[in-house]
Design a protein around this motif. Structure first.
Motif, mmCIF file in Angstrom:
data_model
loop_
_atom_site.group_PDB
_atom_site.id
_atom_site.type_symbol
_atom_site.label_atom_id
_atom_site.label_comp_id
_atom_site.label_asym_id
_atom_site.label_seq_id
_atom_site.Cartn_x
_atom_site.Cartn_y
_atom_site.Cartn_z
ATOM 1 N N THR A 8 -55.850 72.434 -15.213
ATOM 2 C CA THR A 8 -56.014 73.457 -13.646
ATOM 3 C C THR A 8 -56.627 73.017 -12.914
ATOM 4 N N GLU B 217 -53.099 72.874 -11.224
ATOM 5 C CA GLU B 217 -52.270 74.025 -11.020
ATOM 6 C C GLU B 217 -52.867 74.335 -9.789
ATOM 7 N N PHE C 162 -50.710 75.204 -5.717
ATOM 8 C CA PHE C 162 -50.847 76.678 -5.880
ATOM 9 C C PHE C 162 -51.174 76.633 -4.333
ATOM 10 N N ARG D 165 -51.080 79.516 -1.723
ATOM 11 C CA ARG D 165 -51.540 80.895 -2.607
ATOM 12 C C ARG D 165 -52.850 81.167 -2.494
ATOM 13 N N LYS E 217 -54.986 83.221 -3.233
ATOM 14 C CA LYS E 217 -55.372 84.105 -4.017
ATOM 15 C C LYS E 217 -55.809 83.434 -5.495
ATOM 16 N N SER E 218 -54.303 83.058 -5.923
ATOM 17 C CA SER E 218 -54.601 82.245 -7.006
ATOM 18 C C SER E 218 -55.170 80.773 -6.962
ATOM 19 N N VAL E 219 -55.650 80.123 -5.578
ATOM 20 C CA VAL E 219 -56.312 79.778 -5.681
ATOM 21 C C VAL E 219 -58.078 79.290 -5.832
ATOM 22 N N ARG E 220 -58.245 80.613 -5.242
ATOM 23 C CA ARG E 220 -59.415 81.193 -5.328
ATOM 24 C C ARG E 220 -59.534 81.544 -7.080
ATOM 25 N N GLU E 221 -58.984 81.878 -8.023
ATOM 26 C CA GLU E 221 -58.738 82.463 -8.938
ATOM 27 C C GLU E 221 -59.028 80.945 -9.979
ATOM 28 N N LEU E 222 -58.486 80.093 -9.753
ATOM 29 C CA LEU E 222 -58.651 78.845 -9.797
ATOM 30 C C LEU E 222 -59.264 77.706 -10.369
ATOM 31 N N ARG F 133 -62.227 79.325 -11.845
ATOM 32 C CA ARG F 133 -61.793 78.838 -13.556
ATOM 33 C C ARG F 133 -62.131 77.841 -13.664
ATOM 34 N N ALA G 158 -55.264 78.471 2.281
ATOM 35 C CA ALA G 158 -55.173 78.293 0.943
ATOM 36 C C ALA G 158 -56.966 77.471 0.275
#
Ligand code: B1M
Length: 213
Positions: free
Chosen positions: A3, A6, A10, A15, A17-22, A25, A68
């Motif tokens: 993670t 990743e 990202f 990105r 949005k993806s950074v936030r999600e990751l 996580r 990001a």
């Protein structure tokens, strides 16, 4: 891919949005916020910085990567700043005049708050007069100046001189930092403290407040 890797990848692609999600996580997986910052977000930004230096990416790409990065930091903020809530002292913080880089400055702010200091954030492009007048009006013991450009770091000397002009030099602890700075530069301009990272800045600020209490 882990993670943390990743997150770095990202971030480099901007990105948010993806950074936030990751980042969320990674927190759920039990990774400490400091590790996510130091092994996910910061390495991603270092890669971008290096590519920027070599003209492999340009300002727009760096800007989206910075967004990001800020998105990730925003999620980490409550975890990084979780600490003592009683006010241990007051600091004024900003990025110096002519300089718009604020990621490092924002990290220093989060760490200071985590140590229980009250922080007045003047943002970016802050003049010496703004730093000193605010510290004087608000009774802050500390001024924190951040600079990322070799062309703007000289502004910190102006802050030291302005504090003398406004008669508060002996009452205010002037801290400086940012990628191009060194201890030698701090000594040369007559500032009180240089630290290379946000966590050390917060420790030094707290130590000063405890000593002068
Ligand atoms: Co700019 N930029 N940038 N940039 N940018 C650098 C700084 C640069 C080194 C890139 C390069 O060439 N490799 C270079 C400076 C060269 C130099 O002066 N020698 C540069 C340049 C040239 C420019 C422009 C002139 C580009 C142009 O327009 N042609 C322009 C200037 C705009 C301006 O400010 N007037 C510009 C613009 C931008 C963006 C707007 C696109 C964006 C900033 C977005 C933002 O901040 N919101 C940006 C970025 C993101 C970078 C890099 C890639 C990353 C900076 C960063 O956020 N790092 C940077 C390359 C690099 O540094 N490797 C680069 C992560 C951050 C956590 O680190 O801020 O160093 P940092 O903070 C650290 C420590 O320094 C310390 O704590 C943090 C870690 O814990 N610290 C303190 C910081 N402040 C402290 C204060 C303290 C104590 C510690 O006490 C008070």
């Amino acid at each position: 891919m882990s993670t943390l890797t990743e997150i770095s990848e990202f971030l480099q692609k901007g990105r948010a949005k993806s950074v936030r999600e990751l980042v969320n996580r990674a927190l759920e997986e039990g990774t400490p916020a400091k590790t996510i910052l130091e092994e996910g977000l910061l390495p991603g930004m270092s890669v971008i910085g290096e590519k920027f230096r070599k003209n492999e990416v340009f300002v727009p790409e760096v800007l989206v990567a910075a967004r990001a990065m800020n998105a990730g930091i925003e999620i980490l903020k409550p975890h990084l700043a979780a600490g003592d809530n009683t006010s241990k002292g007051k600091a004024v913080i900003g990025t110096v005049k002519g300089d718009l880089h604020d990621i490092g400055k924002n990290l220093v702010k989060i760490m200071l708050e985590g140590k229980g200091l009250e922080v007045i954030d003047l943002g970016v492009d802050v003049s010496a007069e703004q730093f000193v007048t605010t510290a004087k009006e608000q009774g802050a013991q500390i001024i924190c100046c951040s600079a990322l450009l070799t062309t703007t770091m000289g502004e910190m000397k102006e802050t030291v001189e302005e504090a003398k002009r406004q008669g508060i030099r002996d009452k205010v602890f002037i801290m400086v930092g940012g990628a191009p700075l060194t201890q030698a530069f701090c000594d040369q301009i007559g500032a009180d403290c240089y630290t290379s990272d946000a966590a050390s800045a917060a420790s030094a600020a707290l130590e000063h407040c405890q000593k002068s209490a």
